[in-house]
Design an enzyme around this catalytic site. Structure first.
Site, PDB file in Angstrom:
ATOM      1  N   HIS A 285       0.820  -1.227   0.000  1.00 27.45           N
ATOM      2  CA  HIS A 285       0.000   0.000   0.000  1.00 27.45           C
ATOM      3  C   HIS A 285       0.854   1.278   0.000  1.00 27.45           C
ATOM      4  O   HIS A 285       0.717   2.149  -0.853  1.00 27.45           O
ATOM      5  CB  HIS A 285      -0.865   0.060   1.268  1.00 27.45           C
ATOM      6  CG  HIS A 285      -1.797  -1.066   1.478  1.00 27.45           C
ATOM      7  ND1 HIS A 285      -3.006  -1.170   0.845  1.00 27.45           N
ATOM      8  CD2 HIS A 285      -1.714  -2.158   2.291  1.00 27.45           C
ATOM      9  CE1 HIS A 285      -3.639  -2.255   1.258  1.00 27.45           C
ATOM     10  NE2 HIS A 285      -2.879  -2.875   2.131  1.00 27.45           N
TER      11      HIS A 285
HETATM   12  C1  BDR Z   1      -2.443   0.722   5.672  1.00 30.82           C
HETATM   13  O1  BDR Z   1      -2.574   0.139   6.982  1.00 30.82           O
HETATM   14  C2  BDR Z   1      -1.328  -0.286   7.441  1.00 30.82           C
HETATM   15  O2  BDR Z   1      -1.432  -1.556   8.024  1.00 30.82           O
HETATM   16  C3  BDR Z   1      -0.389  -0.270   6.268  1.00 30.82           C
HETATM   17  O3  BDR Z   1       0.919   0.049   6.680  1.00 30.82           O
HETATM   18  C4  BDR Z   1      -0.961   0.795   5.378  1.00 30.82           C
HETATM   19  O4  BDR Z   1      -0.465   2.082   5.708  1.00 30.82           O
HETATM   20  C5  BDR Z   1      -3.230  -0.117   4.697  1.00 30.82           C
HETATM   21  O5  BDR Z   1      -4.566  -0.186   5.069  1.00 30.82           O
END
Ligand code: BDR
Ligand code: CA
Length: 312
Positions: free
Chosen positions: A241
């Site tokens: 992400h």
């Molecule tokens: C986001 O949530 C976190 O667990 C990840 O690092 C990312 O920033 C994705 O939903």
């Protein structure tokens, strides 16, 4: 070179995002601030320092920020996704950084970096938006020093913490609302709908591991995370992400955006943390403050961009 600041809660995909910013010749990483999120603040800060050490970046100032959300403290973390230490149990295998945290808190560091930067700064918040909300609330004068916020967060079509909410927004909805709805700062929002479609697969990870010692180390941090995502994707792979948001900050336009007003649900029902994007063709012009929401991209181009930079 575009000056860049990352506000982060490492986290495996945050580690990839930091690595990308260190590796990219197109940007100048001028600072890193940390926030609670995937794990507690002490661990996210330690992890950020160690990822920077892996890239020999002792020069980048790091400051720790918020330990809790603005309004409602909660114990929710994402240890089941990132491991108890935030890096699949491998954080201690990373080198320790010679330079520790700066002697100031995250908001103070952000203010001094923004005020002294030679050009407007791109900030990439890839954790809960608490530090950025505090910055903008307490120091509105720095708005003009911010070129753009490239925020990883939100889910338009179903969340990952609840049916409605994505982790970063859900972790501090009041802060997210302040930043995305109230503040007149240019925002590109990179929701999980798109980052999930940019998922990398086993061969991609194998290529990164084979590219050199840093790539191999990054891949060694992924075990818990990759297992979690392989289960949810139904095939070997993982969703990076936060690295997708940093890629957009490095190469503006890599992701295709559409301007639309957004709202953040700060109620206490099942929609808490939902980002509601108004995509109606019939909405009245000027209704609500628009942010640029990244809804599509050439997915192979994004994956190649990530691999070529991280492997370089
Ligand atoms: C986001 O949530 C976190 O667990 C990840 O690092 C990312 O920033 C994705 O939903
Ligand atoms: Ca994150």
């Amino acid at each position: 070179m575009t000056p860049l600041i990352i506000d982060t809660d490492p986290g495996v995909d945050d580690a990839f995002a930091l690595a990308l910013a260190c590796a990219a010749p197109e940007v100048d990483l001028i600072g890193v601030t940390t926030v609670f999120g995937n794990v507690g603040l002490a661990l996210t800060t330690r992890n950020a320092l160690r990822v920077l050490a892996l890239y020999g970046r002792d020069d980048v100032p790091v400051a720790a920020g918020a330990e809790q959300p603005l309004v409602h403290p909660h114990p929710h973390r994402a240890r089941h996704v990132h491991g108890a230490d935030g890096l699949s149990g491998q954080a201690e295998t990373l080198p320790e950084r010679a330079t520790g945290v700066a002697g100031v808190d995250a908001v103070s560091l952000l203010v001094s970096l923004l005020e002294s930067a030679p050009a407007p700064v791109t900030i990439v918040p890839i954790g809960p938006l608490t530090n950025i909300a505090l910055l903008l609330a307490a120091h509105p004068g720095v708005r003009s020093k911010i070129a753009r916020l490239v925020v990883m967060g939100g889910a338009l079509g179903g969340g990952n913490v609840t049916a409605a909410a994505e982790f970063n927004i859900w972790s501090d909805p009041e802060a997210a609302r302040r930043v995305l709805v109230e503040e007149p700062v240019p925002v590109t929002l990179v929701p999980m709908d798109l980052t999930t479609r940019c998922a990398v697969d086993g061969p991609w990870l194998d290529s990164l591991a084979a590219a050199g010692p840093r790539g191999a180390t990054l891949v060694s941090l992924t075990a818990t995370y990759r297992e979690h995502y392989s289960r949810s994707l139904g095939r070997d792979g993982m969703v990076v992400h936060d690295a997708v948001a940093v890629a957009e900050a490095i190469k503006p336009g890599l992701l295709h955006t559409t301007a639309m007003p957004v709202e953040v649900d700060c109620g206490y029902g099942p929609g808490r943390g939902n980002v509601i994007a108004d995509q109606r063709a019939t909405r009245n012009p000027g209704e609500g403050r628009e942010v640029d929401v990244a809804l599509s991209a050439d997915l192979d181009q994004v994956r190649s961009f990530l691999l070529s930079h991280l492997a370089g």
